[in-house]
Design a protein around this motif. Structure first.
Motif, PDB file in Angstrom:
ATOM      1  N   THR A   1       9.302   4.356  11.056  1.00  9.36           N
ATOM      2  CA  THR A   1       9.304   3.489   9.881  1.00  9.36           C
ATOM      3  C   THR A   1       8.560   2.184  10.146  1.00  9.36           C
ATOM      4  OG1 THR A   1      11.368   2.380  10.486  1.00  9.36           O
ATOM      5  CG2 THR A   1      11.551   4.411   9.182  1.00  9.36           C
ATOM      6  N   VAL A   2       8.288   1.474   9.075  1.00 15.04           N
ATOM      7  CA  VAL A   2       7.723   0.137   9.148  1.00 15.04           C
ATOM      8  C   VAL A   2       8.334  -0.681   8.007  1.00 15.04           C
ATOM      9  CG1 VAL A   2       5.732   0.661   7.678  1.00 15.04           C
ATOM     10  CG2 VAL A   2       5.591  -1.208   9.331  1.00 15.04           C
ATOM     11  N   GLU A   3       8.652  -1.932   8.275  1.00 13.57           N
ATOM     12  CA  GLU A   3       9.227  -2.762   7.218  1.00 13.57           C
ATOM     13  C   GLU A   3       8.172  -3.105   6.182  1.00 13.57           C
ATOM     14  OE1 GLU A   3      12.881  -5.001   9.584  1.00 13.57           O
ATOM     15  OE2 GLU A   3      11.306  -6.155   8.607  1.00 13.57           O
ATOM     16  N   GLU A   4       8.589  -3.196   4.958  1.00 16.43           N
ATOM     17  CA  GLU A   4       7.636  -3.395   3.868  1.00 16.43           C
ATOM     18  C   GLU A   4       6.922  -4.735   3.948  1.00 16.43           C
ATOM     19  OE1 GLU A   4      11.251  -4.469   0.697  1.00 16.43           O
ATOM     20  OE2 GLU A   4       9.612  -3.138   0.148  1.00 16.43           O
ATOM     21  N   GLU A   5       7.485  -5.701   4.661  1.00 20.42           N
ATOM     22  CA  GLU A   5       6.832  -6.993   4.803  1.00 20.42           C
ATOM     23  C   GLU A   5       5.874  -7.060   5.987  1.00 20.42           C
ATOM     24  OE1 GLU A   5       6.900  -9.729   2.734  1.00 20.42           O
ATOM     25  OE2 GLU A   5       7.780  -8.195   1.448  1.00 20.42           O
ATOM     26  N   ALA A   6       5.831  -6.001   6.785  1.00 22.79           N
ATOM     27  CA  ALA A   6       4.902  -5.985   7.923  1.00 22.79           C
ATOM     28  C   ALA A   6       3.475  -5.865   7.410  1.00 22.79           C
ATOM     29  CB  ALA A   6       5.226  -4.819   8.842  1.00 22.79           C
ATOM     30  N   PHE A   7       2.528  -6.427   8.157  1.00 20.78           N
ATOM     31  CA  PHE A   7       1.129  -6.291   7.767  1.00 20.78           C
ATOM     32  C   PHE A   7       0.664  -4.852   7.965  1.00 20.78           C
ATOM     33  CE2 PHE A   7      -0.257 -10.354   6.454  1.00 20.78           C
ATOM     34  CZ  PHE A   7       0.476 -11.311   7.161  1.00 20.78           C
ATOM     35  N   VAL A   8      -0.381  -4.487   7.229  1.00 20.16           N
ATOM     36  CA  VAL A   8      -0.886  -3.117   7.265  1.00 20.16           C
ATOM     37  C   VAL A   8      -1.344  -2.736   8.668  1.00 20.16           C
ATOM     38  CG1 VAL A   8      -2.712  -1.592   6.401  1.00 20.16           C
ATOM     39  CG2 VAL A   8      -1.493  -3.080   4.813  1.00 20.16           C
ATOM     40  N   TYR A   9      -1.873  -3.700   9.437  1.00 19.79           N
ATOM     41  CA  TYR A   9      -2.356  -3.327  10.769  1.00 19.79           C
ATOM     42  C   TYR A   9      -1.217  -2.836  11.654  1.00 19.79           C
ATOM     43  CZ  TYR A   9      -0.749  -7.655  13.087  1.00 19.79           C
ATOM     44  OH  TYR A   9       0.008  -8.660  13.620  1.00 19.79           O
TER      45      TYR A   9
ATOM     46  N   VAL B   1       0.805  -1.217   0.000  1.00 20.91           N
ATOM     47  CA  VAL B   1       0.000   0.000   0.000  1.00 20.91           C
ATOM     48  C   VAL B   1       0.843   1.274   0.000  1.00 20.91           C
ATOM     49  CG1 VAL B   1      -1.854  -1.201   1.214  1.00 20.91           C
ATOM     50  CG2 VAL B   1      -0.178   0.094   2.525  1.00 20.91           C
ATOM     51  N   ALA B   2       2.164   1.117   0.003  1.00 22.09           N
ATOM     52  CA  ALA B   2       3.037   2.287   0.068  1.00 22.09           C
ATOM     53  C   ALA B   2       3.016   3.060  -1.248  1.00 22.09           C
ATOM     54  CB  ALA B   2       4.467   1.853   0.390  1.00 22.09           C
ATOM     55  N   ASN B   3       3.144   4.378  -1.131  1.00 23.49           N
ATOM     56  CA  ASN B   3       3.300   5.229  -2.311  1.00 23.49           C
ATOM     57  C   ASN B   3       4.754   5.156  -2.767  1.00 23.49           C
ATOM     58  OD1 ASN B   3       0.633   6.109  -2.080  1.00 23.49           O
ATOM     59  ND2 ASN B   3       1.198   7.771  -0.697  1.00 23.49           N
ATOM     60  N   ARG B   4       4.951   4.847  -4.035  1.00 23.95           N
ATOM     61  CA  ARG B   4       6.290   4.745  -4.605  1.00 23.95           C
ATOM     62  C   ARG B   4       6.344   5.496  -5.929  1.00 23.95           C
ATOM     63  NH1 ARG B   4       8.764  -0.488  -2.646  1.00 23.95           N
ATOM     64  NH2 ARG B   4       7.221  -1.552  -1.381  1.00 23.95           N
ATOM     65  N   PRO B   5       7.534   5.964  -6.341  1.00 24.92           N
ATOM     66  CA  PRO B   5       8.787   5.987  -5.582  1.00 24.92           C
ATOM     67  C   PRO B   5       8.754   7.046  -4.491  1.00 24.92           C
ATOM     68  CG  PRO B   5       9.079   7.154  -7.634  1.00 24.92           C
ATOM     69  CD  PRO B   5       7.693   6.586  -7.664  1.00 24.92           C
TER      70      PRO B   5
ATOM     71  N   ALA C   1      14.894   3.492   2.797  1.00 24.74           N
ATOM     72  CA  ALA C   1      13.548   4.024   2.562  1.00 24.74           C
ATOM     73  C   ALA C   1      13.103   3.699   1.139  1.00 24.74           C
ATOM     74  CB  ALA C   1      13.542   5.533   2.786  1.00 24.74           C
ATOM     75  N   VAL C   2      11.949   3.050   1.015  1.00 27.44           N
ATOM     76  CA  VAL C   2      11.475   2.639  -0.312  1.00 27.44           C
ATOM     77  C   VAL C   2      10.081   3.163  -0.641  1.00 27.44           C
ATOM     78  CG1 VAL C   2      12.903   0.568  -0.350  1.00 27.44           C
ATOM     79  CG2 VAL C   2      10.583   0.455   0.621  1.00 27.44           C
ATOM     80  N   GLY C   3       9.384   3.701   0.343  1.00 30.85           N
ATOM     81  CA  GLY C   3       8.025   4.176   0.076  1.00 30.85           C
ATOM     82  C   GLY C   3       7.457   4.914   1.266  1.00 30.85           C
ATOM     83  N   MET C   4       6.212   5.352   1.127  1.00 31.91           N
ATOM     84  CA  MET C   4       5.559   6.126   2.174  1.00 31.91           C
ATOM     85  C   MET C   4       4.094   5.697   2.290  1.00 31.91           C
ATOM     86  SD  MET C   4       5.960   8.965   4.210  1.00 31.91           S
ATOM     87  CE  MET C   4       7.086  10.116   3.392  1.00 31.91           C
ATOM     88  N   ILE C   5       3.639   5.517   3.525  1.00 37.31           N
ATOM     89  CA  ILE C   5       2.216   5.313   3.782  1.00 37.31           C
ATOM     90  C   ILE C   5       1.679   6.585   4.431  1.00 37.31           C
ATOM     91  CG2 ILE C   5       0.505   4.032   5.120  1.00 37.31           C
ATOM     92  CD1 ILE C   5       2.239   1.587   4.927  1.00 37.31           C
ATOM     93  N   THR C   6       0.585   7.093   3.903  1.00 40.15           N
ATOM     94  CA  THR C   6      -0.038   8.286   4.460  1.00 40.15           C
ATOM     95  C   THR C   6      -1.476   7.982   4.856  1.00 40.15           C
ATOM     96  OG1 THR C   6      -0.910   9.089   2.342  1.00 40.15           O
ATOM     97  CG2 THR C   6       1.361   9.712   2.914  1.00 40.15           C
ATOM     98  N   ARG C   7      -2.030   8.820   5.704  1.00 39.08           N
ATOM     99  CA  ARG C   7      -3.445   8.670   6.036  1.00 39.08           C
ATOM    100  C   ARG C   7      -4.291   8.780   4.774  1.00 39.08           C
ATOM    101  NH1 ARG C   7      -4.892  11.761  11.708  1.00 39.08           N
ATOM    102  NH2 ARG C   7      -3.431  10.623  13.035  1.00 39.08           N
ATOM    103  N   ARG C   8      -3.840   9.646   3.863  1.00 42.08           N
ATOM    104  CA  ARG C   8      -4.600   9.820   2.630  1.00 42.08           C
ATOM    105  C   ARG C   8      -4.610   8.539   1.807  1.00 42.08           C
ATOM    106  NH1 ARG C   8      -2.674  14.980  -0.397  1.00 42.08           N
ATOM    107  NH2 ARG C   8      -3.275  15.780   1.639  1.00 42.08           N
ATOM    108  N   SER C   9      -3.464   7.838   1.761  1.00 42.70           N
ATOM    109  CA  SER C   9      -3.417   6.604   0.978  1.00 42.70           C
ATOM    110  C   SER C   9      -4.277   5.523   1.629  1.00 42.70           C
ATOM    111  CB  SER C   9      -1.970   6.114   0.833  1.00 42.70           C
ATOM    112  OG  SER C   9      -1.403   5.773   2.085  1.00 42.70           O
ATOM    113  N   LEU C  10      -4.324   5.502   2.976  1.00 41.86           N
ATOM    114  CA  LEU C  10      -5.197   4.551   3.655  1.00 41.86           C
ATOM    115  C   LEU C  10      -6.658   4.860   3.366  1.00 41.86           C
ATOM    116  CD1 LEU C  10      -3.421   4.201   7.113  1.00 41.86           C
ATOM    117  CD2 LEU C  10      -3.458   2.557   5.236  1.00 41.86           C
TER     118      LEU C  10
END
Length: 484
Positions: free
Chosen positions: A97-105, A24-28, A128-137
């Motif tokens: 941060t959160v690892e990319e393999e971690a679950f979304v919860y 669900v991360a925004n990339r790049p 750093a490979v991406g970003m999760i935002t409240r907007r993306s959620l």
């Protein structure tokens, strides 16, 4: 509950446990050197269409994060001089941060725990490979809302509409759990409500044709008014709709029957008849285009009593079904006439005389005999009234309260600090109301617009008290601008 509903709700609730943060991360990821100026950082963020950028070290690991809010606060504090300052001084550290393999919860929990809007996603090497935002959620949950809209469009009867309506509370609860802005949730609820109204109108039209009533004698559109029209509906349902057509007075019987069938379908679907009669089934809310213009002229010329009650709800209109140009043209006509009628705009703020922050002599929040406070009456309504009146004076066509406030800030009518604080106050009041409504629905109770103040923890009670005071002060400022 039907099996299909249960499955839909299971998918909704289980999503964070079935998907990874990297999915669900925004990339790049947009990155920059720490020494970048705020002016350059703002340009990078604008060009990339992002709300934050990350500074990384030579190995690509995050060192600091700069957000839009950081930029706004710097400009509010230091003015134009802030543009040439180094971004490094404003960057937040350490970067969460959160690892990319971690679950979304996991990502959701981390964002809630640290009360942040941006979470950097890293790979196994910490890069750093991406970003999760409240907007993306929100966009992810908006997918559920879109699915609900599709179900509304495919509904064949009131029961089909009702199943969609019943899923709004679980959807709202899921969004709240993800710390999504309550106003964004209200926008989703409003959108689904508009979808349901549009489908009810289409079903009513089809049933009339099947019953030998014929096709519409002229072009028409159905309007949704009030909170759902301005995108701020919560979980206390109510019908607020109207109809405009391009026909003659002799065509009214057909449109009257359409309005009756549409409103009955909505009532059977769990959206009750409006107690004030603001429905297309009522002749007062069903007119030809020119008759509507006459009615608007009358409201503006005689701004008292029922005229003001009607005007308040009317100016938040949204066309949802039929020839929507009719609604767009009517709204433009009303906006143009209202902005040039100072006596009318003054009357729109008259009720604010009796609306003050419910704060007692010793600084406590005054409640009713049950320890409850109606946050619609004492929080949302005064802000909605003041923002609407001032926006109309400025010719601002936006209908949402938050959007009106933002536009007023951009027009220079609110200073940046006031605009930010009132925005936060509005968001908090909406969140408290929605949270209480979701809890009541889960408990099998009817949702309401009040909250039990004693049920709030001390921190939230303190935030609410501050929010109510700020709303009270800002409403006075906006009202003064309307009547100046």
């Amino acid at each position: 509950m039907e099996p299909s509903q249960a499955e839909a709700l299971f998918r909704l609730d289980s999503y964070p446990y079935r998907h990874r943060a990297g999915d669900v991360a925004n990339r790049p990821l947009v990155t920059a050197a720490p020494a970048i100026s705020l002016r350059a950082a703002a340009a990078v963020m604008a060009d990339a269409g992002v709300s934050a950028l990350v500074a990384t070290d030579v190995l690509g690991r995050p060192e600091g994060i700069l957000t839009e809010r950081d930029l706004v606060r710097a400009m509010a504090r230091d003015g134009a001089a802030a543009a040439d300052a180094d971004a490094a001084a404003l960057m937040s550290r350490p970067v969460q941060t959160v690892e990319e393999e971690a679950f979304v919860y996991v990502a959701i929990g981390r964002m809630r725990r640290f009360r942040i809007r941006h979470l950097v996603v890293v790979d196994q090497m910490g890069r750093a490979v991406g970003m999760i935002t409240r907007r993306s959620l929100l966009r992810l949950r908006a997918g559920d809302a879109l699915a609900m809209g599709d179900r509304a469009a495919a509904a064949e009867d009131a029961a089909g509409l009702a199943s969609v309506r019943a899923d709004l509370a679980p959807l709202a609860g899921s969004l709240l759990d993800q710390a999504v802005d309550a106003r964004a949730i209200a926008a989703v609820i409003s959108a689904v409500t508009r979808d349901l109204t549009a489908r009810a109108a289409g079903m009513a039209e089809a049933s009339m044709l099947a019953d030998g009533k014929g096709v519409a004698p002229a072009a028409y559109t159905v309007l949704v008014l009030g909170s759902a029209g301005r995108g701020e509906a919560l979980l206390v349902p109510d019908q607020d709709n109207a109809l405009i057509h391009a026909g003659r007075e002799s065509d009214d019987p057909w449109f009257a029957e359409l309005g009756r069938r549409m409103c009955r379908l909505l009532n059977d679907a769990g959206i009750p008849f409006c107690q004030g009669g603001v429905m297309a089934s009522n002749a007062a809310w069903r007119h030809a285009a020119e008759d509507w213009r006459d009615r608007v002229r009358d409201w503006i010329a005689h701004p008292e009593g029922d005229n003001m009650l009607n005007a308040d709800i009317f100016f938040d209109m949204m066309p949802v079904f039929g020839d929507k140009v009719l609604g767009v043209d009517l709204k433009a006509f009303a906006l143009n006439h209202a902005r040039h009628a100072p006596h009318f705009l003054h009357a729109m703020t008259r009720d604010l005389d009796d609306m003050h922050a419910p704060i007692g002599l010793f600084g406590d929040i005054r409640t009713d005999g049950r320890g409850k406070l109606d946050l619609k009456r004492h929080g949302l309504l005064p802000l909605t009234l003041a923002a609407r009146a001032l926006a109309l004076r400025q010719g601002i066509a936006l209908t949402g309260t938050a959007e009106r406030l933002a536009a007023l800030g951009q027009a220079g009518l609110l200073n940046p600090t006031d605009a930010r604080q009132i925005d936060e106050a509005h968001a908090l009041v909406m969140a408290l109301m929605l949270d209480a409504q979701v809890a009541r629905v889960k408990a099998g109770k009817v949702p309401e617009t009040s909250v039990v103040v004693s049920g709030l923890d001390p921190h939230r009670r303190g935030l609410l008290k501050t929010a109510l005071k700020r709303i009270d002060a800002m409403v006075w400022v906006m009202r003064s601008s309307v009547t100046a």
